[in-house]
Every structure is written in C-alpha cells, then in structure tokens.
Design a protein around this motif. Sequence first.
Motif, PDB file in Angstrom:
ATOM      1  N   LEU A   1       4.855  -4.739   1.802  1.00  0.00           N
ATOM      2  CA  LEU A   1       4.704  -4.331   0.298  1.00  0.00           C
ATOM      3  C   LEU A   1       4.553  -3.063   0.248  1.00  0.00           C
ATOM      4  CD1 LEU A   1       4.508  -5.542  -2.754  1.00  0.00           C
ATOM      5  CD2 LEU A   1       2.141  -5.539  -2.366  1.00  0.00           C
ATOM      6  N   VAL A   2       5.534  -2.869  -0.074  1.00  0.00           N
ATOM      7  CA  VAL A   2       5.258  -1.064  -0.945  1.00  0.00           C
ATOM      8  C   VAL A   2       5.615  -0.571  -2.412  1.00  0.00           C
ATOM      9  CG1 VAL A   2       6.992   0.935  -1.071  1.00  0.00           C
ATOM     10  CG2 VAL A   2       6.836  -0.332   1.305  1.00  0.00           C
ATOM     11  N   VAL A   3       4.500  -0.170  -2.537  1.00  0.00           N
ATOM     12  CA  VAL A   3       4.113  -0.021  -4.312  1.00  0.00           C
ATOM     13  C   VAL A   3       3.951   1.513  -4.024  1.00  0.00           C
ATOM     14  CG1 VAL A   3       2.519  -1.503  -5.901  1.00  0.00           C
ATOM     15  CG2 VAL A   3       2.469  -2.428  -3.965  1.00  0.00           C
ATOM     16  N   GLY A   4       4.914   1.838  -4.883  1.00  0.00           N
ATOM     17  CA  GLY A   4       5.004   3.005  -6.271  1.00  0.00           C
ATOM     18  C   GLY A   4       5.294   4.183  -5.094  1.00  0.00           C
ATOM     19  N   SER A   5       5.659   3.918  -4.442  1.00  0.00           N
ATOM     20  CA  SER A   5       6.646   5.083  -3.318  1.00  0.00           C
ATOM     21  C   SER A   5       8.102   5.118  -2.701  1.00  0.00           C
ATOM     22  CB  SER A   5       5.712   5.405  -1.850  1.00  0.00           C
ATOM     23  OG  SER A   5       6.345   5.554  -0.859  1.00  0.00           O
ATOM     24  N   ARG A   6       8.101   6.043  -2.744  1.00  0.00           N
ATOM     25  CA  ARG A   6      10.056   6.210  -2.768  1.00  0.00           C
ATOM     26  C   ARG A   6      10.594   5.564  -0.911  1.00  0.00           C
ATOM     27  NH1 ARG A   6      11.628  11.414  -5.685  1.00  0.00           N
ATOM     28  NH2 ARG A   6       9.848  12.387  -4.331  1.00  0.00           N
ATOM     29  N   LEU A   7       8.994   5.436   0.092  1.00  0.00           N
ATOM     30  CA  LEU A   7       9.007   6.247   1.752  1.00  0.00           C
ATOM     31  C   LEU A   7      10.044   7.160   1.987  1.00  0.00           C
ATOM     32  CD1 LEU A   7       9.560   2.356   2.187  1.00  0.00           C
ATOM     33  CD2 LEU A   7       7.173   3.558   2.230  1.00  0.00           C
ATOM     34  N   GLY A   8       9.411   8.247   1.940  1.00  0.00           N
ATOM     35  CA  GLY A   8      10.323   9.562   1.660  1.00  0.00           C
ATOM     36  C   GLY A   8       9.718   9.967   3.035  1.00  0.00           C
ATOM     37  N   GLU A   9       9.743  11.428   3.604  1.00  0.00           N
ATOM     38  CA  GLU A   9      10.252  11.892   5.226  1.00  0.00           C
ATOM     39  C   GLU A   9       9.019  11.823   5.955  1.00  0.00           C
ATOM     40  OE1 GLU A   9      11.638  16.299   7.051  1.00  0.00           O
ATOM     41  OE2 GLU A   9      11.745  16.135   4.951  1.00  0.00           O
ATOM     42  N   TYR A  10       8.014  11.783   5.168  1.00  0.00           N
ATOM     43  CA  TYR A  10       6.351  12.053   5.465  1.00  0.00           C
ATOM     44  C   TYR A  10       5.968  10.207   5.589  1.00  0.00           C
ATOM     45  CZ  TYR A  10       6.969  16.530   6.667  1.00  0.00           C
ATOM     46  OH  TYR A  10       6.996  17.787   6.694  1.00  0.00           O
ATOM     47  N   ASP A  11       6.871   9.641   5.183  1.00  0.00           N
ATOM     48  CA  ASP A  11       6.506   8.548   5.923  1.00  0.00           C
ATOM     49  C   ASP A  11       7.509   7.353   6.205  1.00  0.00           C
ATOM     50  OD1 ASP A  11       4.501   7.704   3.234  1.00  0.00           O
ATOM     51  OD2 ASP A  11       6.243   7.650   2.303  1.00  0.00           O
TER      52      ASP A  11
ATOM     53  N   LEU B   1       0.644  -4.028   3.467  1.00  0.00           N
ATOM     54  CA  LEU B   1       0.841  -3.107   1.878  1.00  0.00           C
ATOM     55  C   LEU B   1       0.522  -2.131   2.485  1.00  0.00           C
ATOM     56  CD1 LEU B   1       0.123  -6.385   1.642  1.00  0.00           C
ATOM     57  CD2 LEU B   1      -1.166  -5.019  -0.740  1.00  0.00           C
ATOM     58  N   HIS B   2       1.387  -0.976   1.777  1.00  0.00           N
ATOM     59  CA  HIS B   2       1.351   0.606   2.196  1.00  0.00           C
ATOM     60  C   HIS B   2       1.239   0.936   0.111  1.00  0.00           C
ATOM     61  CE1 HIS B   2       2.794   4.124   2.956  1.00  0.00           C
ATOM     62  NE2 HIS B   2       3.503   4.321   2.431  1.00  0.00           N
ATOM     63  N   ALA B   3       0.572   1.508  -0.354  1.00  0.00           N
ATOM     64  CA  ALA B   3       0.749   2.145  -0.998  1.00  0.00           C
ATOM     65  C   ALA B   3       1.366   3.936  -1.583  1.00  0.00           C
ATOM     66  CB  ALA B   3      -0.958   2.835  -2.175  1.00  0.00           C
ATOM     67  N   GLY B   4       1.792   3.927  -2.623  1.00  0.00           N
ATOM     68  CA  GLY B   4       2.530   5.727  -2.814  1.00  0.00           C
ATOM     69  C   GLY B   4       1.478   6.056  -4.086  1.00  0.00           C
ATOM     70  N   LYS B   5       1.946   7.889  -4.661  1.00  0.00           N
ATOM     71  CA  LYS B   5       1.423   8.080  -5.565  1.00  0.00           C
ATOM     72  C   LYS B   5       1.765   7.426  -6.828  1.00  0.00           C
ATOM     73  CE  LYS B   5       1.918  12.661  -6.527  1.00  0.00           C
ATOM     74  NZ  LYS B   5       2.340  13.618  -6.161  1.00  0.00           N
ATOM     75  N   GLY B   6       2.710   6.210  -7.305  1.00  0.00           N
ATOM     76  CA  GLY B   6       2.666   5.724  -8.164  1.00  0.00           C
ATOM     77  C   GLY B   6       1.609   4.114  -8.565  1.00  0.00           C
ATOM     78  N   VAL B   7       1.224   4.118  -7.449  1.00  0.00           N
ATOM     79  CA  VAL B   7      -0.339   3.536  -6.984  1.00  0.00           C
ATOM     80  C   VAL B   7      -1.854   3.720  -8.384  1.00  0.00           C
ATOM     81  CG1 VAL B   7      -2.087   2.018  -6.076  1.00  0.00           C
ATOM     82  CG2 VAL B   7      -0.115   1.699  -5.215  1.00  0.00           C
ATOM     83  N   LEU B   8      -1.698   5.366  -8.207  1.00  0.00           N
ATOM     84  CA  LEU B   8      -2.767   5.948  -8.874  1.00  0.00           C
ATOM     85  C   LEU B   8      -2.282   6.490 -10.013  1.00  0.00           C
ATOM     86  CD1 LEU B   8      -3.186   8.819  -5.973  1.00  0.00           C
ATOM     87  CD2 LEU B   8      -4.537   7.288  -6.444  1.00  0.00           C
ATOM     88  N   TRP B   9      -0.617   6.570 -10.437  1.00  0.00           N
ATOM     89  CA  TRP B   9      -0.382   6.907 -11.374  1.00  0.00           C
ATOM     90  C   TRP B   9      -0.743   5.969 -12.821  1.00  0.00           C
ATOM     91  CZ3 TRP B   9      -0.203  11.298 -13.546  1.00  0.00           C
ATOM     92  CH2 TRP B   9       0.346  11.922 -12.807  1.00  0.00           C
ATOM     93  N   ALA B  10      -0.961   4.839 -11.946  1.00  0.00           N
ATOM     94  CA  ALA B  10      -0.642   3.541 -12.305  1.00  0.00           C
ATOM     95  C   ALA B  10      -2.525   2.796 -12.938  1.00  0.00           C
ATOM     96  CB  ALA B  10       0.365   2.192 -11.897  1.00  0.00           C
ATOM     97  N   ASP B  11      -2.852   3.429 -11.804  1.00  0.00           N
ATOM     98  CA  ASP B  11      -4.937   3.317 -12.486  1.00  0.00           C
ATOM     99  C   ASP B  11      -4.779   2.113 -11.655  1.00  0.00           C
ATOM    100  OD1 ASP B  11      -7.671   4.074 -12.153  1.00  0.00           O
ATOM    101  OD2 ASP B  11      -7.255   2.924 -14.221  1.00  0.00           O
ATOM    102  N   ALA B  12      -4.221   1.694 -10.070  1.00  0.00           N
ATOM    103  CA  ALA B  12      -3.931  -0.132  -9.551  1.00  0.00           C
ATOM    104  C   ALA B  12      -4.815   0.588  -8.059  1.00  0.00           C
ATOM    105  CB  ALA B  12      -2.350   0.026  -9.431  1.00  0.00           C
ATOM    106  N   SER B  13      -5.250   1.124  -8.013  1.00  0.00           N
ATOM    107  CA  SER B  13      -6.480   0.968  -6.832  1.00  0.00           C
ATOM    108  C   SER B  13      -6.374  -0.301  -6.716  1.00  0.00           C
ATOM    109  CB  SER B  13      -6.748   2.451  -6.425  1.00  0.00           C
ATOM    110  OG  SER B  13      -6.372   3.376  -6.549  1.00  0.00           O
ATOM    111  N   LYS B  14      -7.501  -0.740  -7.398  1.00  0.00           N
ATOM    112  CA  LYS B  14      -8.118  -1.914  -7.162  1.00  0.00           C
ATOM    113  C   LYS B  14      -7.412  -3.138  -7.216  1.00  0.00           C
ATOM    114  CE  LYS B  14     -11.725  -4.750 -10.329  1.00  0.00           C
ATOM    115  NZ  LYS B  14     -11.086  -5.652 -10.633  1.00  0.00           N
ATOM    116  N   GLU B  15      -6.667  -3.285  -8.182  1.00  0.00           N
ATOM    117  CA  GLU B  15      -5.591  -4.563  -7.909  1.00  0.00           C
ATOM    118  C   GLU B  15      -5.104  -4.345  -6.603  1.00  0.00           C
ATOM    119  OE1 GLU B  15      -6.789  -4.077 -11.740  1.00  0.00           O
ATOM    120  OE2 GLU B  15      -5.660  -1.848 -10.530  1.00  0.00           O
ATOM    121  N   PHE B  16      -4.617  -3.033  -5.943  1.00  0.00           N
ATOM    122  CA  PHE B  16      -4.090  -3.178  -4.663  1.00  0.00           C
ATOM    123  C   PHE B  16      -5.123  -3.091  -3.636  1.00  0.00           C
ATOM    124  CE2 PHE B  16      -2.898  -1.298  -0.900  1.00  0.00           C
ATOM    125  CZ  PHE B  16      -1.797  -0.993  -0.364  1.00  0.00           C
TER     126      PHE B  16
END
Length: 570
Positions: A276-286, A213-228
């Motif tokens: 599983l990629v959540v809230g990330s565009r998988l950009g340059e530093y990914d 599982l990979h988390a992007g900033k979208g996990v933080l904006w959604a307040d979804a860290s606990k669920e992740f």
Amino acid sequence: MTEITVGELLARCLQAEGIEMMFGIIDGAHIPFTVHAPKYGIRHVNCRHEEGAVHLAEGYSRTNGKPSVVIASPGPGGANMLAGISSAHAEGHPIIAIACTRRRLTTDPERGGAWQATNLVDMAKPITKYSGLVRQPERLPEMMRAAFRAALTGRPGPVFIAIPDEMLGMKIDDEKIPVYPSSQYRMTNMGAGDPAWIEQAAELLANAKRPFLHAGKGVLWADASKEFIELSDYLAAGMSTSMGARGAVPEDHPRYFFVFDMQASSLAKNEADVILVVGSRLGEYDGWGSHPAWGKPSEQKTIQIDVDANSIGLNRPVDVGILADAKSALKAILSKVKEKRQARTEMEDLPRYRELTQQTQMQGFQFLMAEPTRGLNPGQMVFNARTFFPRNAVTVLDGGNTTLWGVAFNQIFEPRSFLYSVKMGYLGTGVPFAIGAKLAAPERVVYCITGDGAVGFNIMEMETALRENAQIIVLVAVDDGWGMERSAHNFGGVPAEQQQGVNISGEMRYDLIAQGMGCYGEKVDSVGELPAALQRAVDSGKPALLHVTVDSVLNTDPPGYKQFRYVRTL
C-alpha cells in the motif's frame, strides 16, 4: 458605494484563504497593499533576499500544512524569487508568489528599453502550477482564486501572480467584486474515494499474509500519520517512508524500516504480497518502485492512494488506484478491514529482517566511532545534537555529505519534524527553512544541521531570525570545503593535489558572522565541548550558530554515500 484600493482588495483575498503571514522585501508599489495587511490579520516578515524569502515560506508551509505568500518587487526582485519557486515546485510546496511589474504603459507589451521590464509571468510558467498577469482590477479576486485552486488541488505546488505596480493604488467599488471563502470555489477535501476501490483495497489487505505500507509526503499534507500507523498496527504490517515523509512514522517504531536500512527494507518489500503506497509517486530515491528495491509488480499486489490522478501508477503499475484524501481513505479502509478480519499481532519474519537491520546498524556504528584527527567526527556532531534536543524538535538538514550524516544519525519521531530539500538537494535552504518552521511553530525547538558551503548561501537570514524573534539553533559542520565534491573526486581516483574547486577558506569564522548580526555564536573544536555549547546557545535566547570544526577526511566518506551514488544510476 464603498471604494477601496486594489491593494486592500488583495489583502481581503488573502484573508479569505486564512493567510496570516507573508514573506519578502517590500517595494514602494506594495504600499497600498502592505499598509492594509495588518488590518486583515496578515503579518509581514521582512527578509534579506527574495530567494531566501521563498525558502522561509517553504519551511513555514511544511511545518503547519498551510499555504504561504511571498511578495517581490518588479524585475530583479521577482527574478530572485524564481530561484526559490523552483525549489517549491520540485518539493511540492503551496507557495503563492506575488510580484509587481512596472506600469503597463511601458511593459504590456514591453516597448524596448523599459526599466526593470522582465517577462516574469512566462519565466515562471515552467516552475509553477499557475502563472498570470492581472490586467484588469476587477479580475484580481478571480485570478487569486485560480492561483489558490491550482496550488492546493492535487499535488501541492507554487503559483505566480504579477500585478502592475500602479494597479495596487487604484480605487475600486468593493461591492461589485465579491471575495469568496475557499469552500465556495474549490474542493477542500476529496473524501475517501470510490467505495468500490475502498472495498477492493480492504479485501486485498485483509487477506494479505505479508502486507507492507509506504508513506510519502502526501501523508503529511493530509495530516494522516495517525491513520497510516493505525492501519499498519492492525495488520502488523511493515512500514517505510520516502525521504521527504520522514516523521510520518516514529523512527523507533518496531516495524518501521529506515531509509538507510536498505537490505532489510528491500527484502521486506520484495517478500510482501500486498503493497500500500500512500501519497508518494515512488520517485528516484524510492527506487522508482521497481525491482530490486521492491517486489516485481507481477508477483505482488499494489494499492496506491493519492490526491493527484497523475501520480497513480506513474512509476509502478497498480492493481487498485484510489483518488482520494489520504486521511479519509485510510480511515475507510481500516473500517472495512476490521469487518473482514481480526487484528494481527505479529509481522511475518520480522526477526529475520531485524537481523539485517542489526548488520546495517553495526556498519553505521563503525562510521560513528571513527576517531577524528581534527575537530569532530561529523556523525558525533549529529548524534550529540539529536541526543540534546527534545523528541518533538524540528530537524532541518542542508548540504551534501552533511545531510547524509544527518539522515543516518538523526532520528525523526513526529510528523512535520523534518525539513530537507529532497528532490532538488537545494543548497542554502537550511537556515531559511528553519526560520520558517520556527515562525510556524514557535513553541517547538528548531535546529538546523548544515555544511559550511550550504550555509553561505543564505546566512544573512540569521538577521531576519533575530529581528523576528525566531530562536533557531544552527550547527555548521566546517570542513573548509565542498565535502560531497571532495568525495566525488576521491571516488573517481583524483589525487588531492589535482582536485579543483573543492576548498573554502580555512579562515572563515561562521560564529563571528552570527555575532556580527547580533546573534549568539560559538566555535566548537571537540565533541566534549558540544553539549555545553548547545546549552549556552539555547540559554542565550537568541538565534544561535555554532561553528563546529569537523574532520575533513572522515567527512568525505559519510554513511550512505555509496548508496546515494548507486540510486542515482538506477
């Protein structure tokens, strides 16, 4: 009929969106608005520069997950604000930027020679999700709704509204111009997504032997860290985060793979059968989501959850794309996975991956233990700060090489505890980010680790921190130069005597600058002095700045520098 000014109408619009704080420098044209703002529960934070004001707003939004408002004057004030807006656009921060224009009689259209006439609306368009000029008072609420809708729909981002300065003082019948709450005009929760997509994702994860599982900033904006984390724990899956999402997973979690733990992380991602990629565009530093940083798409299944349809499959093809709120989707997937299998207790081959992690840690230890010939080893400065401050402290990083030291030796343990200009590497964001974070979470400790080059951009905002009673602790790593530029010259084989534009005056005393503004300041020249200096900074009860002398030679070779250059070539 009840008449109010357009300025008061603007305050009502912001109150309807839950705005409690705004940042910026007040212009005379703002008075019909700002005099009413307190009545609507909106506090104004007076800043020293409009760009800095946007960065304060960014730090505020990143820490509490809410949109922020910034105001600026016509012409140069609004133009100054655009620099900060470019940062918010890159980082995905929902900033509502409002600037006045000079009166329409001379500027709409501009007749030539008009004072402070600048086409801010068009200038803002490439770096905002919405940019518009309010030409009729009756349309102000409609355009504010359009702005908030754009800022908060899909990937967050900044918007820009221009209002002619004479308009804010105009009277208008408030009964004819309703102001709606957000729930009545925009989607505030996208839900869990299509049940068929959730079912497909759950089936893949339940049957996976090596899920990751990979988390992007979208996990933080959604307040979804606990669920992740709950989904990962049930599957005994490995986890990583993008640089900007640090803290979504505690970095001492046994199955977390740190951003600099590249060997172990890449191997785990390559050997995973389902990603599983959540809230990330998988950009340059990914690594763009591509091999060799990740497994080949043809050899593993990829699930992606995002609120922005344009981000799904952007840099890596997906097998299941779920357009949804991350929190809701993760809950739904976990519920379905529990129907399909028992919880797994161990991650496949975790000990083998951790052998590589230990090798990386030993390499990092060598950086940390190098003896300085002057001042401190920068890594020791960072390590001591992390040891001193509480686990839930907010860390802000700013600078070039200073940031690399900060990433390597400053673990993050809680969500919304790490602020850094990841996509832009925007120098000067550190101090204002920290102030905004402290205003958003006054109960939390906020400390900023920055370089002497970076701190110079917005150091005057320390006076803002003092005035607003925002006690931040700033550690300035002073190597009397632009450290990353020195590294680039060294990497390119340029002798020291031929290096251009890398030095800053060695006579600068950043602690004295802070003292001159009424803040606490102290100079630290050895690692043994640092813990007591940090304690004195905290005990001062004021915003504090420590001028920390660091070894300039050690600072040119920070951990992760070679990886940083490598990623930029992919």
